[in-house]
Design an enzyme around this catalytic site. Structure first.
Site, PDB file in Angstrom:
ATOM      1  N   HIS A   1      -7.804   2.325   5.902  1.00 30.74           N
ATOM      2  CA  HIS A   1      -9.097   2.596   6.537  1.00 30.74           C
ATOM      3  C   HIS A   1      -9.775   1.256   6.801  1.00 30.74           C
ATOM      4  O   HIS A   1      -9.221   0.194   6.532  1.00 30.74           O
ATOM      5  CB  HIS A   1      -9.923   3.520   5.645  1.00 30.74           C
TER       6      HIS A   1
ATOM      7  N   ARG B   1      -7.930  -3.976  -7.720  1.00 24.99           N
ATOM      8  CA  ARG B   1      -8.432  -3.343  -8.930  1.00 24.99           C
ATOM      9  C   ARG B   1      -7.488  -2.172  -9.200  1.00 24.99           C
ATOM     10  O   ARG B   1      -7.165  -1.423  -8.277  1.00 24.99           O
ATOM     11  CB  ARG B   1      -9.848  -2.849  -8.615  1.00 24.99           C
TER      12      ARG B   1
ATOM     13  N   HIS C   1      -9.872  -1.442   4.051  1.00 21.20           N
ATOM     14  CA  HIS C   1      -8.612  -2.157   3.822  1.00 21.20           C
ATOM     15  C   HIS C   1      -8.395  -3.219   4.887  1.00 21.20           C
ATOM     16  O   HIS C   1      -7.905  -4.302   4.617  1.00 21.20           O
ATOM     17  CB  HIS C   1      -7.424  -1.189   3.852  1.00 21.20           C
TER      18      HIS C   1
ATOM     19  N   THR D   1       0.820  -1.217   0.000  1.00 18.60           N
ATOM     20  CA  THR D   1       0.000   0.000   0.000  1.00 18.60           C
ATOM     21  C   THR D   1       0.852   1.263   0.000  1.00 18.60           C
ATOM     22  O   THR D   1       1.985   1.266   0.471  1.00 18.60           O
ATOM     23  CB  THR D   1      -0.971   0.012   1.208  1.00 18.60           C
ATOM     24  N   ARG D   2       0.254   2.325  -0.567  1.00 16.17           N
ATOM     25  CA  ARG D   2       0.895   3.649  -0.528  1.00 16.17           C
ATOM     26  C   ARG D   2      -0.084   4.664   0.068  1.00 16.17           C
ATOM     27  O   ARG D   2       0.126   5.867  -0.008  1.00 16.17           O
ATOM     28  CB  ARG D   2       1.315   4.108  -1.938  1.00 16.17           C
TER      29      ARG D   2
END
Ligand code: PPS
Length: 569
Positions: A197, A286, A200, A192-193
């Protein structure tokens, strides 16, 4: 199942490194860019295994064309050492060069075997899918990267120094050792970057459950997409979220990767890197590592291109893909569910907050509901992104000498100080010339230097949450544009043209300078014997003829209020 034997690193032993470091002091040396430091770190620690250095020309051609090194290993991303033409002129294949960090510390030696001028348009087309500078990596390629590439094997001397979150950083072998110690053999990584929340968290829970694996939260802290939340804030957010995971099954480690936002190729690259870190499963979402819209306003890649390319190479990579589910909140059931598994879609209320909507709510200080994120995360984000009315900004007055810039700027300063809340600094033309630019005259070069200095100070004030009011003549549009760019990295830039005509300024002649300019006693005087580019699109233009100063300053305040920068309360 993971094979947790060590991956090869490119470091020499401690003793050899000490010796090499002294010898390398005599070599020609290249000061690495921040991106090159990230690449070098992963080359040296085995994160980019099987690469042994910066790509040679043959490897580069093959990676660009076929996603493979010349000897056939799957590798989708060109890892190249781009340098300036001037530096390249002094380097011939066969020489060793020292690679230094930005403080001058020698990190590695590159034994140069290849030097070439790449076809960047071709690299852009093949690797990123289009030669379009709206793509951050294509923009980097054409506008930041040097024109010549050097390739060859690396001898690693020491890791780049990090002063932040040291305990959270692991090399592939350190992470492998931890996984081995914990007895974890199936590990699913989440790349992740962005801040995490609730959606996730739910998807990572599900991914771990479905693949019956332990979870590795593996955020990128090297370089991400320009405009992203900085990694300091993100790591504080991740630490808050980590408390919500069971410690026995989840861990987090920071990855010093410089992302390219290359979608499908990037997903495969991420998988190969995670494999080196000992991971067995990898979540691909996605639009994984999507760069946003191209210059035609369309997506660079299809939403599932990354998953397709990953699937194609999954067996060869030896890491399994866990496709990311798009999770949405179902209000009636008070829980997150995969959007494609909700059978009663039209009977329930589905809630979602997009990234853009989140940024808007943060900017305007609006509520961010608990179903969307964790209070600790929201509070960290609010500290970094206070609402606009609490952010720093710059008001930049421009106009002829005697136009009234300083007087209005002073009045504005007093009004803002009266309202309180943020520190205010006035960078008036005369004050700056006394304190910052006393050695400068009024040639174009000196004026530009003067304005760039003002811009630098204003951008620092803006960055730190203050209000900078600048009031120089600033006659050149290009220089004003450059200052705007500097400031807008941190906050709003409000350009105000004090549009008093030259005849009125001359008639006022408050300092007696126009008379001297007409007599030729002052040369290069703006409006008389030197140019002034009238601002084309300032945020505000004020007329000062027959208008009192208080009214002009009030107009500026109203503009600031309309821009959300000043609440007046
Ligand atoms: S610039 O072009 O933005 O760097 O100029 P700036 O630093 O704002 O100029 C500040 C004051 O210098 C006085 N002055 C001149 N102005 C224009 N041209 C020439 N040649 C010149 N020589 C001296 C002038 O009074 C400017 O003050 P303001 O506050 O604008 O009246």
């Amino acid at each position: 199942m993971s094979n947790l034997a060590p991956v090869p690193e490119l470091y020499v032993s401690y003793e050899s490194a000490q010796k090499l470091k002294v010898e390398a002091g005599d070599l020609l040396s290249w000061d690495l860019t921040p991106r090159q430091i990230c690449d070098l770190e992963l080359l040296m620690n085995g994160g980019f295994n099987p690469l042994k250095g910066f790509l040679t020309e043959a490897d580069y051609d093959s990676v660009v064309d076929n996603m493979r090194t010349a000897d056939g290993a799957l590798w989708p991303m060109p890892i190249t050492l781009d340098v300036s033409e001037k530096f390249a002129d002094g380097v011939e294949p066969g020489t060793d060069i020292a690679l230094r960090d930005q403080e001058g510390v020698i990190l590695a030696i590159l034994s140069v075997t290849d030097k070439w001028v790449p076809n960047k348009a071709r690299e852009a087309e093949k690797v990123f899918g289009a030669d379009d500078e709206a793509h951050p990596a294509v923009n980097y390629l054409h506008n930041i990267a040097g024109p010549v590439y050097l390739g060859g094997p690396i001898t690693g001397i020491q890791q780049p120094v990090h002063y932040d979150f040291k305990a959270r950083r692991d090399t592939p072998n350190e992470l492998r050792t931890f996984l081995r110690k914990m007895g974890w053999r199936r590990i699913v990584a989440f790349q992740t970057r962005n801040p995490l929340h609730r959606a996730h968290q739910e998807l990572t829970f599900r991914a771990a459950r479905e693949s019956q694996a332990n979870l590795l939260i593996h955020p990128v802290v090297g370089m991400t997409k320009p405009g992203d939340v900085d990694h300091f804030t993100r790591v504080r957010c991740y630490e808050a979220v980590l408390d919500k995971y069971p410690a026995a099954t989840t861990t987090m480690s920071l990855l010093p990767l410089a992302m390219r936002m290359a979608g499908p190729r990037e997903a495969v690259w991420h998988g190969l890197i995670r494999k080196n870190y000992g991971v067995t499963h990898f979540i691909v979402g996605r639009d994984h590592a999507g760069p946003g819209k191209n210059s035609q306003g369309e997506d660079f890649y299809g939403p599932y291109d990354a998953q397709d390319l990953f699937r194609e190479h999954e067996a060869e990579m030896g890491i399994e893909m866990v496709p990311f589910k798009h999770m949405v909140y179902v209000e009636e059931r008070a829980q997150y569910e995969p959007a494609d598994e909700i059978a009663d879609k039209d009977k329930v209320t589905i809630l979602n907050i997009s990234g853009t909507e989140l940024r808007r709510r943060l900017a305007e200080g609006l509520e961010i509901p608990e179903w969307f994120s964790f209070p600790e995360v929201v509070s960290e984000l609010r500290k970094t992104r206070p609402p606009r009315a609490k952010q720093g900004f710059t008001v930049f007055f421009t106009g002829f000498s005697g136009s009234g810039k300083s007087t209005i700027a002073n009045a504005l300063m007093v009004k803002l100080m009266e309202a309180g809340g943020r520190p205010v600094t006035l960078l008036d033309g005369d004050i700056v010339r006394k304190n910052l630019s006393s050695e400068l005259g009024f040639s174009k070069e000196h004026r530009d230097l003067n304005i760039r200095r003002i811009g630098y100070v204003a951008s620092e004030i803006t960055k730190n949450g203050g209000i900078a009011i600048c009031a120089p003549i600033a006659p050149y549009a290009a220089t004003r544009r450059a200052v705007r760019q500097d400031v807008e990295e941190y906050g709003a830039f409000v350009e105000i043209h004090v549009a008093t005509p030259i005849e009125v300024c001359e008639a006022r002649d408050r300092k007696g300078l126009y008379k001297l300019a007409r007599e030729g006693k002052i040369k290069e005087f703006t409006g008389i014997s030197d140019p002034y580019d009238v601002p084309e699109n300032p945020e505000l233009r004020v007329e000062t003829e027959n208008v009192d100063v208080d009214h002009c300053a009030h107009q500026v305040l109203l503009k600031l209020e309309a821009m959300g920068l000043f609440s007046g309360q």
